[in-house]
Design a protein around this motif. Structure first.
Motif, PDB file in Angstrom:
ATOM      1  N   LEU A 147       0.863  -1.179   0.000  1.00 30.73           N
ATOM      2  CA  LEU A 147       0.000   0.000   0.000  1.00 30.73           C
ATOM      3  C   LEU A 147       0.902   1.232   0.000  1.00 30.73           C
ATOM      4  CD1 LEU A 147      -3.047   0.771   0.186  1.00 30.73           C
ATOM      5  CD2 LEU A 147      -2.696   1.017   2.652  1.00 30.73           C
ATOM      6  N   ILE A 148       0.841   1.998  -1.075  1.00 33.10           N
ATOM      7  CA  ILE A 148       1.703   3.169  -1.229  1.00 33.10           C
ATOM      8  C   ILE A 148       0.941   4.398  -0.748  1.00 33.10           C
ATOM      9  CG2 ILE A 148       3.189   4.437  -2.821  1.00 33.10           C
ATOM     10  CD1 ILE A 148       3.777   1.397  -2.669  1.00 33.10           C
ATOM     11  N   VAL A 149       1.488   5.102   0.245  1.00 36.50           N
ATOM     12  CA  VAL A 149       0.764   6.194   0.896  1.00 36.50           C
ATOM     13  C   VAL A 149       1.642   7.437   0.981  1.00 36.50           C
ATOM     14  CG1 VAL A 149      -0.463   6.898   2.989  1.00 36.50           C
ATOM     15  CG2 VAL A 149      -0.502   4.497   2.271  1.00 36.50           C
ATOM     16  N   CYS A 150       1.103   8.580   0.556  1.00 40.97           N
ATOM     17  CA  CYS A 150       1.820   9.849   0.727  1.00 40.97           C
ATOM     18  C   CYS A 150       1.848  10.223   2.211  1.00 40.97           C
ATOM     19  CB  CYS A 150       1.130  10.963  -0.058  1.00 40.97           C
ATOM     20  SG  CYS A 150       1.380  10.847  -1.839  1.00 40.97           S
ATOM     21  N   GLN A 151       2.925  10.855   2.611  1.00 36.85           N
ATOM     22  CA  GLN A 151       3.095  11.233   4.023  1.00 36.85           C
ATOM     23  C   GLN A 151       1.898  12.003   4.566  1.00 36.85           C
ATOM     24  OE1 GLN A 151       7.143  13.002   4.069  1.00 36.85           O
ATOM     25  NE2 GLN A 151       7.194  12.309   6.205  1.00 36.85           N
ATOM     26  N   SER A 152       1.390  12.939   3.773  1.00 37.14           N
ATOM     27  CA  SER A 152       0.308  13.796   4.252  1.00 37.14           C
ATOM     28  C   SER A 152      -0.999  13.034   4.470  1.00 37.14           C
ATOM     29  CB  SER A 152       0.068  14.946   3.266  1.00 37.14           C
ATOM     30  OG  SER A 152      -0.332  14.439   1.996  1.00 37.14           O
ATOM     31  N   TYR A 153      -1.106  11.842   3.854  1.00 42.58           N
ATOM     32  CA  TYR A 153      -2.353  11.063   3.961  1.00 42.58           C
ATOM     33  C   TYR A 153      -2.350  10.141   5.180  1.00 42.58           C
ATOM     34  CZ  TYR A 153      -6.383   8.334   2.317  1.00 42.58           C
ATOM     35  OH  TYR A 153      -7.617   7.736   2.201  1.00 42.58           O
ATOM     36  N   LEU A 154      -1.194   9.977   5.793  1.00 46.67           N
ATOM     37  CA  LEU A 154      -1.056   8.994   6.879  1.00 46.67           C
ATOM     38  C   LEU A 154      -2.074   9.183   8.009  1.00 46.67           C
ATOM     39  CD1 LEU A 154       0.540   6.525   7.751  1.00 46.67           C
ATOM     40  CD2 LEU A 154       2.196   8.054   8.860  1.00 46.67           C
ATOM     41  N   PRO A 155      -2.375  10.421   8.459  1.00 41.71           N
ATOM     42  CA  PRO A 155      -3.364  10.567   9.540  1.00 41.71           C
ATOM     43  C   PRO A 155      -4.755  10.037   9.172  1.00 41.71           C
ATOM     44  CG  PRO A 155      -2.067  12.565   9.313  1.00 41.71           C
ATOM     45  CD  PRO A 155      -1.736  11.705   8.120  1.00 41.71           C
ATOM     46  N   GLN A 156      -5.102  10.057   7.882  1.00 40.70           N
ATOM     47  CA  GLN A 156      -6.415   9.592   7.433  1.00 40.70           C
ATOM     48  C   GLN A 156      -6.460   8.080   7.201  1.00 40.70           C
ATOM     49  OE1 GLN A 156      -6.139  13.129   4.330  1.00 40.70           O
ATOM     50  NE2 GLN A 156      -8.008  11.955   4.041  1.00 40.70           N
ATOM     51  N   LEU A 157      -5.298   7.468   7.107  1.00 43.23           N
ATOM     52  CA  LEU A 157      -5.228   6.072   6.682  1.00 43.23           C
ATOM     53  C   LEU A 157      -5.980   5.100   7.595  1.00 43.23           C
ATOM     54  CD1 LEU A 157      -4.167   4.091   4.589  1.00 43.23           C
ATOM     55  CD2 LEU A 157      -2.038   3.932   5.901  1.00 43.23           C
ATOM     56  N   PRO A 158      -5.834   5.181   8.927  1.00 43.89           N
ATOM     57  CA  PRO A 158      -6.546   4.215   9.780  1.00 43.89           C
ATOM     58  C   PRO A 158      -8.058   4.229   9.540  1.00 43.89           C
ATOM     59  CG  PRO A 158      -4.882   5.365  11.050  1.00 43.89           C
ATOM     60  CD  PRO A 158      -4.959   6.064   9.722  1.00 43.89           C
ATOM     61  N   HIS A 159      -8.641   5.417   9.449  1.00 42.21           N
ATOM     62  CA  HIS A 159     -10.090   5.517   9.226  1.00 42.21           C
ATOM     63  C   HIS A 159     -10.470   4.956   7.867  1.00 42.21           C
ATOM     64  CE1 HIS A 159     -14.190   6.960   9.243  1.00 42.21           C
ATOM     65  NE2 HIS A 159     -13.960   7.621   8.116  1.00 42.21           N
ATOM     66  N   PHE A 160      -9.678   5.279   6.837  1.00 41.72           N
ATOM     67  CA  PHE A 160      -9.955   4.767   5.489  1.00 41.72           C
ATOM     68  C   PHE A 160      -9.989   3.238   5.488  1.00 41.72           C
ATOM     69  CE2 PHE A 160      -8.127   3.067   1.512  1.00 41.72           C
ATOM     70  CZ  PHE A 160      -9.122   3.432   0.622  1.00 41.72           C
ATOM     71  N   LEU A 161      -9.002   2.606   6.105  1.00 41.61           N
ATOM     72  CA  LEU A 161      -8.921   1.146   6.111  1.00 41.61           C
ATOM     73  C   LEU A 161     -10.034   0.515   6.946  1.00 41.61           C
ATOM     74  CD1 LEU A 161      -5.052   0.632   6.480  1.00 41.61           C
ATOM     75  CD2 LEU A 161      -6.434   0.410   4.402  1.00 41.61           C
ATOM     76  N   GLN A 162     -10.351   1.140   8.068  1.00 42.84           N
ATOM     77  CA  GLN A 162     -11.373   0.576   8.956  1.00 42.84           C
ATOM     78  C   GLN A 162     -12.742   0.505   8.288  1.00 42.84           C
ATOM     79  OE1 GLN A 162     -11.074   3.006  12.486  1.00 42.84           O
ATOM     80  NE2 GLN A 162      -9.014   2.207  12.955  1.00 42.84           N
ATOM     81  N   GLN A 163     -13.008   1.432   7.371  1.00 42.46           N
ATOM     82  CA  GLN A 163     -14.290   1.414   6.661  1.00 42.46           C
ATOM     83  C   GLN A 163     -14.502   0.111   5.903  1.00 42.46           C
ATOM     84  OE1 GLN A 163     -15.427   5.295   4.568  1.00 42.46           O
ATOM     85  NE2 GLN A 163     -13.215   5.488   4.774  1.00 42.46           N
ATOM     86  N   TYR A 164     -13.387  -0.530   5.515  1.00 44.72           N
ATOM     87  CA  TYR A 164     -13.472  -1.736   4.686  1.00 44.72           C
ATOM     88  C   TYR A 164     -12.989  -2.981   5.438  1.00 44.72           C
ATOM     89  CZ  TYR A 164     -13.873   2.195   1.590  1.00 44.72           C
ATOM     90  OH  TYR A 164     -14.276   3.387   1.031  1.00 44.72           O
ATOM     91  N   GLY A 165     -12.903  -2.836   6.767  1.00 43.55           N
ATOM     92  CA  GLY A 165     -12.596  -3.998   7.601  1.00 43.55           C
ATOM     93  C   GLY A 165     -11.123  -4.345   7.703  1.00 43.55           C
ATOM     94  N   TRP A 166     -10.238  -3.378   7.464  1.00 47.66           N
ATOM     95  CA  TRP A 166      -8.803  -3.649   7.514  1.00 47.66           C
ATOM     96  C   TRP A 166      -8.123  -2.777   8.561  1.00 47.66           C
ATOM     97  CZ3 TRP A 166      -6.378  -7.404   4.574  1.00 47.66           C
ATOM     98  CH2 TRP A 166      -7.176  -7.995   3.582  1.00 47.66           C
ATOM     99  N   GLN A 167      -7.001  -3.288   9.060  1.00 43.22           N
ATOM    100  CA  GLN A 167      -6.152  -2.541   9.990  1.00 43.22           C
ATOM    101  C   GLN A 167      -4.794  -2.293   9.340  1.00 43.22           C
ATOM    102  OE1 GLN A 167      -7.370  -1.539  12.976  1.00 43.22           O
ATOM    103  NE2 GLN A 167      -9.319  -2.582  12.512  1.00 43.22           N
ATOM    104  N   MET A 168      -4.120  -1.259   9.775  1.00 41.63           N
ATOM    105  CA  MET A 168      -2.803  -0.942   9.215  1.00 41.63           C
ATOM    106  C   MET A 168      -1.828  -2.097   9.394  1.00 41.63           C
ATOM    107  SD  MET A 168      -2.294   3.108  10.132  1.00 41.63           S
ATOM    108  CE  MET A 168      -0.593   3.108   9.564  1.00 41.63           C
ATOM    109  N   ALA A 169      -1.939  -2.793  10.511  1.00 44.83           N
ATOM    110  CA  ALA A 169      -1.009  -3.888  10.801  1.00 44.83           C
ATOM    111  C   ALA A 169      -1.174  -5.066   9.838  1.00 44.83           C
ATOM    112  CB  ALA A 169      -1.200  -4.359  12.235  1.00 44.83           C
ATOM    113  N   SER A 170      -2.314  -5.120   9.118  1.00 50.59           N
ATOM    114  CA  SER A 170      -2.586  -6.238   8.215  1.00 50.59           C
ATOM    115  C   SER A 170      -1.975  -6.045   6.829  1.00 50.59           C
ATOM    116  CB  SER A 170      -4.100  -6.418   8.056  1.00 50.59           C
ATOM    117  OG  SER A 170      -4.725  -6.586   9.305  1.00 50.59           O
TER     118      SER A 170
END
Length: 208
Positions: A63-86
Motif C-alpha cells: 500500500l503506497i501512501v503519501c506522508q500527508s495522507y497517513l493521519p487519514q489512513l486508519p479511518h480509510f482502512l477501517q471502513q473496509y474492515g482492515w487494519q494498518m497492521a494487516s
C-alpha cells in the motif's frame, strides 16, 4: 507499519510505479498491477474480504501512501474492515506522487498488487463477454462496468485487445475488475472451441 519515507525518484519502487502508470501493458512484464486512488483501492480491499485468492495476493501487496495522507489512513482502512497492521505500507514523500500517477491530480494512496501466479482458471460456464480486439480503454472499462452490473461473471479479451489492467481501463472500470474473472490475450480459434463445449447461446454485435 511503515518505518521510513521514500524521497528519491531513483528508488527502484518509484521507478516501477512510474513505468506502470505510464505504460498500459507494463504489468504483463513486471507482474504487478498499480491501483491508484481511494476508489480502486477500496474496491480491491472490499473484494478481498470475501475472495480468498485475492486476500492471499494482498499479503504480498504494498500500500503506497503519501506522508500527508497517513493521519487519514486508519479511518480509510477501517471502513473496509482492515487494519494498518494487516498490510505492507510504504510511505512516500508527497513530491513523488506526480511521478507515479496517470491522473491529472495525483492520488495520495495506491496499491501495488501482484498478479496471481496461479495458472489461469478454466472458462466459467456462465454469462460471458468476449472482446474482439477492442482498443479504446474508456469503452472497455464501460463494458466491464455494464457486465458486472448485469451479473456477468467473465470477460475474455482476444489477442489484440487493449490491456485490461492498464490504468485507463482500471479508471473507466471503477472497480468492476474485482467482480469479474478476466482472461486476456485469448486465441480466437481456441476460444471458439472452448465456448462450444460450454453449450451457451452466442450473441454478437456488428458495425455492418
Amino acid at each position: 507499519a511503515a518505518t521510513e519515507v521514500i524521497s528519491s525518484r531513483e528508488n527502484a519502487l518509484i521507478k516501477t510505479l512510474h513505468k506502470l502508470a505510464q505504460d498500459g501493458g507494463a504489468y504483463r512484464k513486471l507482474g504487478d498491477i498499480w491501483l491508484e486512488g481511494e476508489h480502486l483501492v477500496s474496491s480491491c480491499l472490499q473484494k478481498a474480504r470475501r475472495d480468498y485468492a485475492l486476500g492471499q495476493q494482498l499479503e504480498s501487496a504494498r500500500l503506497i501512501v503519501c506522508q500527508s495522507y497517513l493521519p487519514q489512513l486508519p479511518h480509510f482502512l477501517q471502513q473496509y474492515g482492515w487494519q494498518m497492521a494487516s498490510l505492507n505500507i510504504v510511505l512516500i514523500d508527497d513530491k513523488l506522487a506526480g511521478s507515479i500517477s496517470s491522473l491529472e491530480s495525483a492520488a495520495p494512496i495506491g496499491l501495488l498488487l501482484p498478479i496471481s501466479s496461479t495458472p489461469q482458471a478454466g472458462l466459467l460456464r456462465s454469462n460471458t463477454v468476449v472482446l474482439d480486439r477492442l482498443q479504446d480503454p474508456g469503452n472497455v472499462g464501460s463494458i466491464l462496468r455494464s457486465a458486472a452490473a448485469l451479473r456477468f461473471t467473465q470477460v475474455i479479451a482476444l489477442k489484440g485487445a487493449v490491456a485490461l489492467w492498464s490504468p485507463k481501463v482500471l479508471r473507466a472500470g471503477m472497480g468492476a475488475h474485482f467482480s469479474l474473472q478476466l482472461i486476456e490475450q485469448a486465441d480466437a480459434e481456441d476460444l471458439r472451441l472452448q465456448l462450444q463445449t460450454l453449450d451457451l447461446p452466442l450473441l454478437a454485435t456488428s458495425s455492418h
